[in-house]
Design a protein around this motif. Structure first.
Motif, PDB file in Angstrom:
ATOM      1  N   ALA A 119      -3.574   7.490   6.282  1.00  0.00           N
ATOM      2  CA  ALA A 119      -3.067   6.125   6.149  1.00  0.00           C
ATOM      3  C   ALA A 119      -3.782   5.206   7.127  1.00  0.00           C
ATOM      4  O   ALA A 119      -4.176   5.632   8.223  1.00  0.00           O
ATOM      5  CB  ALA A 119      -1.566   6.093   6.413  1.00  0.00           C
ATOM      6  N   TYR A 155      -0.118   5.500   0.890  1.00  0.00           N
ATOM      7  CA  TYR A 155      -1.107   6.534   1.191  1.00  0.00           C
ATOM      8  C   TYR A 155      -0.489   7.932   1.167  1.00  0.00           C
ATOM      9  O   TYR A 155      -1.056   8.874   1.715  1.00  0.00           O
ATOM     10  CB  TYR A 155      -1.754   6.262   2.558  1.00  0.00           C
ATOM     11  N   HIS A 200      -3.629   2.127  -3.240  1.00  0.00           N
ATOM     12  CA  HIS A 200      -3.121   3.472  -2.981  1.00  0.00           C
ATOM     13  C   HIS A 200      -4.267   4.471  -2.972  1.00  0.00           C
ATOM     14  O   HIS A 200      -5.269   4.316  -3.662  1.00  0.00           O
ATOM     15  CB  HIS A 200      -2.018   3.880  -3.970  1.00  0.00           C
ATOM     16  N   ARG A 201      -4.081   5.480  -2.142  1.00  0.00           N
ATOM     17  CA  ARG A 201      -4.948   6.650  -2.081  1.00  0.00           C
ATOM     18  C   ARG A 201      -4.033   7.844  -1.925  1.00  0.00           C
ATOM     19  O   ARG A 201      -3.152   7.861  -1.060  1.00  0.00           O
ATOM     20  CB  ARG A 201      -5.885   6.596  -0.867  1.00  0.00           C
ATOM     21  N   TYR A 245       0.819  -1.203   0.000  1.00  0.00           N
ATOM     22  CA  TYR A 245       0.000   0.000   0.000  1.00  0.00           C
ATOM     23  C   TYR A 245       0.857   1.259   0.000  1.00  0.00           C
ATOM     24  O   TYR A 245       2.033   1.249   0.377  1.00  0.00           O
ATOM     25  CB  TYR A 245      -0.896   0.019   1.245  1.00  0.00           C
TER      26      TYR A 245
END
Length: 461
Positions: A321, A205, A315-316, A203
């Motif tokens: 997070a 963030y 992912h963003r 991931y």
């Protein structure tokens, strides 16, 4: 034992170290010894090096190499004359000879000099393939930044060029050489403390997607924008693109998946000994920030299937997070324990209330005081790049595959590109590693190769 595709076996005899290098090695301690394969290389050899792409990470890679080997920086190349001149000044100050490297705006002219031992390649992603293949033909060994390519068939052509020309190629996927991650791999995964691992979450963030919307303008006088664009589609120049902002556009890169997922997917593959995923599925898009000129996704998930193991990316570039201590990393879930890893450290949490283990990244600021003042250096990553460079040099001397060999870079890069293609098509892609094709999907296979802007020719062709 790693398979050598060329079918050759090499053995490397250790070379005695001088006092300076002995003290350096001792200072690194057990972390250096943990990085495999062995880091033995001729520490007195003055290798001649060139850099193509003199931006942020190109210089960062180059100056880490200077720290571990008495190289001579012979030549530099960039299509931004100001960036090129600044890099030449910095190189002269950093290398032992204090000589100012020759400068070029055309990488072909630089490579045609035939006076280099190795080349570092760090331009925007859409230029990697053409430059790396030309470097392989010129007879140098190569360090190329990740992701290795902008489409799948470029990567396949790069692998073929490396093998055909018998070149050692290290990819800048330095998680494989990050000391605390090497330790985590050996201490918890290889010793079986996680038990059966069936899920890995990877991931990012970071709020790393460009959010500005500046107007298009004429390019600055110091930038040859036509040459910078190269084989990519010609867009109006925008200050968001250069320098560094090009990652916000799919015309030049592979989005956050190609920039950040590739590191964590490659790290996972290395830690668990994985090859190709056989099925890739991804969804996402621009869900939050619809105002910026950036055209990469701000939200995306991807699943990579490895038989009875799933590796799931998310992912963003907005929001918080999931774990503030791990804004970019990986979580390995086993039936005996959980391991969380990132560039900043790791945490092992055993199942059943056993003793957890925490480790922070080790900086090397006293051994390498230049790290304290180097502009824009990611200080926590510098040790990993140094170890990665040492492995590269050892592999050159042994004529063997480095820990992040071009084939490994190809697999990790292509897997991420396939994830982007899956999102674009709106369906899962079944990948055949033997045929190097998407199974039963002509539309997906057409996306393995991007069209080049004339007069550039795709290397696969």
């Amino acid at each position: 034992m790693r398979k050598n595709i060329l079918g050759n076996c090499f053995r490397f005899a250790g070379i005695p170290m001088n006092r300076r290098e002995f003290l350096y090695t001792t200072a690194l301690g057990l972390a250096a010894a943990a990085v495999a394969p062995a880091q033995e290389y001729d520490r007195d050899k003055r290798r001649r090096v060139g850099l193509i792409g003199c931006g942020w990470y190109g210089k960062s890679d180059l100056f880490r190499l200077v720290q571990v080997s008495p190289v001579e920086i012979v030549s530099l190349c960039d299509v931004d004359s100001q960036m090129l001149s600044n890099a030449a000044d910095m190189s002269a100050a950093r290398q032992r000879s204090k000589k100012r490297p020759r400068t070029y705006s055309d990488y072909r002219k630089m490579l045609a000099e035939k006076d280099l031992d190795l080349v570092l390649i760090a331009p925007p992603d859409h230029w990697h393939a053409l430059i790396m293949i030309e470097a392989a033909k010129s007879g140098v060994d190569i360090w190329v930044q990740k992701p290795i390519s902008h489409d799948v068939l470029e990567g396949k052509a790069m692998l073929a060029a490396a093998r055909h020309n018998n070149r050692v190629v290290q990819v800048g996927l330095q998680r494989r050489s990050t000391p605390h991650l090497v330790e985590a791999k050996e201490r918890f995964i290889e010793e079986g403390k996680l038990g059966k691992i069936a899920l890995v979450e990877i991931y990012c963030y970071y709020h790393m997607r460009a959010t500005a919307n500046p107007p298009d303008t004429a390019p600055p006088a110091n930038l040859d924008y036509d040459a910078w664009t190269g084989p990519a589609p010609m867009r109006p120049y925008n200050s968001l693109v250069h320098p560094r902002g090009w990652r916000a556009f799919m015309e030049y890169g592979n989005g956050i998946v190609g920039d950040m997922c590739v590191h964590m997917l490659d790290m996972t593959r290395w830690m668990l000994g994985l090859g190709w995923p056989t099925k890739i599925d991804s969804t996402g898009g621009i869900f939050v920030d619809k105002k910026s000129k950036a055209n990469i996704s701000d939200t995306q998930t991807a699943t990579f299937d490895f038989q009875d193991l799933r590796v799931v990316w998310q992912h963003r570039s907005w929001g918080e997070a999931a774990d503030p201590n791990y804004p970019w990393g990986a979580t390995f879930y086993g039936d005996k324990g959980t391991l969380k890893v990132s560039v900043m450290g790791y945490d092992f949490i055993p199942v059943g209330g056993g003793q957890p283990v925490h480790k922070d990244v080790t900086y090397e600021l006293e051994q390498y005081p230049e790290d304290k003042t180097e502009k824009e250096l990611e200080k926590h990553v510098a040790p990993a790049i140094r170890h990665h460079m040492q492995n590269f040099l050892a592999s050159i001397d042994a004529r063997s595959h480095p820990v992040s060999d071009i084939e490994q870079g190809y697999i990790s890069t292509a897997s991420c590109i396939l994830a982007n293609n899956s999102m674009k098509l709106g369906r899962s892609l079944a990948w055949d590693p033997e045929k190097q094709l998407v199974v039963g999907d002509s539309e997906a296979n057409a996306l393995l190769r991007q069209e080049y802007r004339a007069p550039y020719t795709h290397p696969e062709a």
